[in-house]
Motif scaffolding. Structure first.
Motif, mmCIF file in Angstrom:
data_model
loop_
_atom_site.group_PDB
_atom_site.id
_atom_site.type_symbol
_atom_site.label_atom_id
_atom_site.label_comp_id
_atom_site.label_asym_id
_atom_site.label_seq_id
_atom_site.Cartn_x
_atom_site.Cartn_y
_atom_site.Cartn_z
ATOM 1 N N MET A 211 0.841 -1.205 0.000
ATOM 2 C CA MET A 211 0.000 0.000 0.000
ATOM 3 C C MET A 211 0.873 1.251 0.000
ATOM 4 O O MET A 211 1.911 1.275 0.667
ATOM 5 C CB MET A 211 -0.923 0.000 1.210
ATOM 6 N N THR A 212 0.441 2.255 -0.724
ATOM 7 C CA THR A 212 1.144 3.537 -0.768
ATOM 8 C C THR A 212 0.155 4.681 -0.593
ATOM 9 O O THR A 212 -0.919 4.693 -1.203
ATOM 10 C CB THR A 212 1.882 3.717 -2.104
ATOM 11 N N PHE A 213 0.533 5.639 0.247
ATOM 12 C CA PHE A 213 -0.241 6.868 0.426
ATOM 13 C C PHE A 213 0.722 8.027 0.212
ATOM 14 O O PHE A 213 1.759 8.119 0.882
ATOM 15 C CB PHE A 213 -0.833 6.915 1.834
ATOM 16 N N GLY A 214 0.418 8.894 -0.761
ATOM 17 C CA GLY A 214 1.311 9.995 -1.080
ATOM 18 C C GLY A 214 0.603 11.334 -1.058
ATOM 19 O O GLY A 214 -0.576 11.435 -1.403
ATOM 20 N N LEU A 215 1.338 12.378 -0.635
ATOM 21 C CA LEU A 215 0.806 13.739 -0.618
ATOM 22 C C LEU A 215 1.810 14.698 -1.241
ATOM 23 O O LEU A 215 3.018 14.591 -0.993
ATOM 24 C CB LEU A 215 0.518 14.195 0.815
ATOM 25 N N ASN A 216 1.312 15.636 -2.047
ATOM 26 C CA ASN A 216 2.150 16.675 -2.639
ATOM 27 C C ASN A 216 2.190 17.862 -1.682
ATOM 28 O O ASN A 216 1.247 18.652 -1.619
ATOM 29 C CB ASN A 216 1.586 17.086 -3.994
ATOM 30 N N PHE A 217 3.269 17.983 -0.897
ATOM 31 C CA PHE A 217 3.372 19.069 0.069
ATOM 32 C C PHE A 217 3.538 20.413 -0.620
ATOM 33 O O PHE A 217 2.917 21.406 -0.251
ATOM 34 C CB PHE A 217 4.548 18.816 1.013
ATOM 35 N N THR A 218 4.424 20.470 -1.609
ATOM 36 C CA THR A 218 4.661 21.681 -2.391
ATOM 37 C C THR A 218 4.875 21.264 -3.838
ATOM 38 O O THR A 218 4.777 20.076 -4.180
ATOM 39 C CB THR A 218 5.905 22.448 -1.890
ATOM 40 N N LYS B 237 7.175 16.037 -1.984
ATOM 41 C CA LYS B 237 6.048 15.157 -1.689
ATOM 42 C C LYS B 237 6.465 14.164 -0.614
ATOM 43 O O LYS B 237 7.656 13.863 -0.446
ATOM 44 C CB LYS B 237 5.548 14.434 -2.945
ATOM 45 N N GLY B 238 5.482 13.646 0.098
ATOM 46 C CA GLY B 238 5.734 12.650 1.122
ATOM 47 C C GLY B 238 5.075 11.330 0.773
ATOM 48 O O GLY B 238 3.991 11.305 0.178
ATOM 49 N N LEU B 239 5.738 10.230 1.105
ATOM 50 C CA LEU B 239 5.210 8.895 0.859
ATOM 51 C C LEU B 239 5.175 8.108 2.160
ATOM 52 O O LEU B 239 6.107 8.177 2.965
ATOM 53 C CB LEU B 239 6.093 8.130 -0.132
ATOM 54 N N LEU B 240 4.102 7.348 2.359
ATOM 55 C CA LEU B 240 4.039 6.356 3.425
ATOM 56 C C LEU B 240 3.665 5.037 2.764
ATOM 57 O O LEU B 240 2.567 4.898 2.220
ATOM 58 C CB LEU B 240 3.017 6.731 4.482
ATOM 59 N N GLN B 241 4.588 4.088 2.779
ATOM 60 C CA GLN B 241 4.370 2.797 2.133
ATOM 61 C C GLN B 241 4.411 1.685 3.175
ATOM 62 O O GLN B 241 5.193 1.737 4.131
ATOM 63 C CB GLN B 241 5.441 2.547 1.069
ATOM 64 N N PRO C 138 8.413 5.193 5.390
ATOM 65 C CA PRO C 138 8.136 6.606 5.112
ATOM 66 C C PRO C 138 9.299 7.239 4.348
ATOM 67 O O PRO C 138 10.456 6.846 4.518
ATOM 68 C CB PRO C 138 8.029 7.203 6.517
ATOM 69 N N SER C 139 9.005 8.218 3.492
ATOM 70 C CA SER C 139 10.070 8.876 2.743
ATOM 71 C C SER C 139 9.611 10.237 2.245
ATOM 72 O O SER C 139 8.412 10.546 2.208
ATOM 73 C CB SER C 139 10.533 8.018 1.569
ATOM 74 N N LEU C 140 10.579 11.049 1.868
ATOM 75 C CA LEU C 140 10.343 12.330 1.221
ATOM 76 C C LEU C 140 10.939 12.280 -0.182
ATOM 77 O O LEU C 140 12.004 11.689 -0.395
ATOM 78 C CB LEU C 140 10.977 13.471 2.009
ATOM 79 N N VAL C 141 10.258 12.930 -1.132
ATOM 80 C CA VAL C 141 10.732 12.978 -2.518
ATOM 81 C C VAL C 141 10.877 14.442 -2.919
ATOM 82 O O VAL C 141 9.940 15.235 -2.768
ATOM 83 C CB VAL C 141 9.751 12.264 -3.469
ATOM 84 N N PHE C 142 12.062 14.800 -3.393
ATOM 85 C CA PHE C 142 12.367 16.163 -3.816
ATOM 86 C C PHE C 142 12.501 16.193 -5.341
ATOM 87 O O PHE C 142 13.304 15.458 -5.914
ATOM 88 C CB PHE C 142 13.666 16.643 -3.167
ATOM 89 N N SER C 143 11.719 17.077 -5.992
ATOM 90 C CA SER C 143 11.710 17.180 -7.452
ATOM 91 C C SER C 143 12.052 18.611 -7.854
ATOM 92 O O SER C 143 11.166 19.487 -7.852
ATOM 93 C CB SER C 143 10.339 16.790 -8.016
ATOM 94 N N PRO C 144 13.309 18.896 -8.173
ATOM 95 C CA PRO C 144 13.694 20.262 -8.560
ATOM 96 C C PRO C 144 12.882 20.760 -9.747
ATOM 97 O O PRO C 144 12.547 19.991 -10.664
ATOM 98 C CB PRO C 144 15.174 20.110 -8.932
ATOM 99 N N ARG C 145 12.558 22.048 -9.729
ATOM 100 C CA ARG C 145 11.787 22.628 -10.828
ATOM 101 C C ARG C 145 12.563 22.532 -12.135
ATOM 102 O O ARG C 145 13.777 22.665 -12.164
ATOM 103 C CB ARG C 145 11.458 24.091 -10.523
ATOM 104 N N GLU C 146 11.815 22.325 -13.221
ATOM 105 C CA GLU C 146 12.357 22.271 -14.582
ATOM 106 C C GLU C 146 13.412 21.171 -14.730
ATOM 107 O O GLU C 146 14.322 21.275 -15.538
ATOM 108 C CB GLU C 146 12.933 23.632 -14.986
ATOM 109 N N ARG C 147 13.294 20.136 -13.919
ATOM 110 C CA ARG C 147 14.170 18.979 -14.034
ATOM 111 C C ARG C 147 13.307 17.722 -14.134
ATOM 112 O O ARG C 147 12.181 17.685 -13.649
ATOM 113 C CB ARG C 147 15.107 18.864 -12.831
ATOM 114 N N LYS C 148 13.836 16.687 -14.775
ATOM 115 C CA LYS C 148 13.085 15.451 -14.944
ATOM 116 C C LYS C 148 13.531 14.359 -13.981
ATOM 117 O O LYS C 148 13.259 13.188 -14.196
ATOM 118 C CB LYS C 148 13.205 14.953 -16.389
ATOM 119 N N PHE C 149 14.228 14.744 -12.924
ATOM 120 C CA PHE C 149 14.637 13.748 -11.950
ATOM 121 C C PHE C 149 14.135 14.134 -10.563
ATOM 122 O O PHE C 149 13.826 15.308 -10.282
ATOM 123 C CB PHE C 149 16.159 13.578 -11.936
ATOM 124 N N SER C 150 14.030 13.143 -9.687
ATOM 125 C CA SER C 150 13.624 13.351 -8.303
ATOM 126 C C SER C 150 14.540 12.533 -7.407
ATOM 127 O O SER C 150 15.084 11.505 -7.828
ATOM 128 C CB SER C 150 12.167 12.918 -8.082
#
Length: 216
Positions: A148-155, A159-163, A179-191
């Motif tokens: 199971m995965t629950f994700g929220l877009n903080f900004t 985003k935050g994930l709880l798996q 639990p984890s945090l995902v950082f996605s820089p603007r105008e980039r295709k990587f996280s």
């Protein structure tokens, strides 16, 4: 301990969303415990058509008390729901091989996933549930999993994930919270994903996880 119990307890899950035709998603991750038990995973998705996604999964595990082990699986994910459906459904069929030391074990993987977008106040997110089974063709063993995965877009960039990963291996139930945090820089295709994994009831079997996601 067999290979199947070493390598399939903590698979990444993708959910029911398919890749657009001609697009690719990749994720490379590494986790390590205090005792330096390590695992590495390379995960790929490629959109063959808008309704069919090719999935590749290569993982390796090194435990301090066991030979190096791992597995490689190739599968196809197909949509079961309409593209505009609120709830998405997909199934997956795959084949692969696992190894422990010099022993190799072929397997078949079957899976069924559900997912949908959610809103929590003014915050958007998503939820997925994936049921799967890995069938060992050598010793007729199998692993059943419910993830199971629950994700929220903080900004816009965070985003935050709880798996929660659960597995039944030869009658033994195992559950892991991640639990984890995902950082996605603007105008980039990587996280970049930074998180932890802890087996419920066995906090000593906890690991730190670092992953790089990329779309192209």
């Amino acid at each position: 301990m067999t290979l199947i119990s070493l390598t399939f307890a903590g698979n990444a899950q993708a959910g029911p969303w398919l890749r657009e035709k001609g697009t690719t998603f990749s994720a490379v991750s590494m986790s390590a415990t205090y005792y330096l038990d390590t695992s590495n995973q390379t995960y790929l998705e490629y959109g063959i058509t808008d309704k069919t996604t090719l999935v590749g999964d290569l993982s390796m595990v090194r435990l301090r008390y066991a030979p190096q082990s791992g597995y490689a699986t190739v599968s196809l994910r197909r949509a079961l729901s309409k593209p505009d459906a609120t709830s998405k459904f997909a199934y997956e069929l795959g084949v692969g091989v696992g190894w422990i030391g010099s022993y190799t074990l072929p397997h078949v993987r079957t899976g069924l996933s559900w997912g949908r977008g959610i809103n929590w106040g003014e915050t958007s997110g998503w939820a997925t549930i994936e049921a799967s089974a890995i069938w060992d063709l050598t010793y007729a063993q199998h692993v059943t999993k419910l993830d199971m995965t629950f994700g929220l877009n903080f900004t816009d960039v965070t985003k935050g994930l709880l798996q929660v990963y659960t597995a039944d291996i030869a009658g033994v139930a195992v559950a892991t919270i991640a639990p984890s945090l995902v950082f996605s820089p603007r105008e980039r295709k990587f996280s970049i994903q930074v998180g932890a994994e802890s087996q419920i009831g066995n906090i000593h079997n906890s690991a730190l996880k670092l992953a790089l996601w990329r779309e192209f």
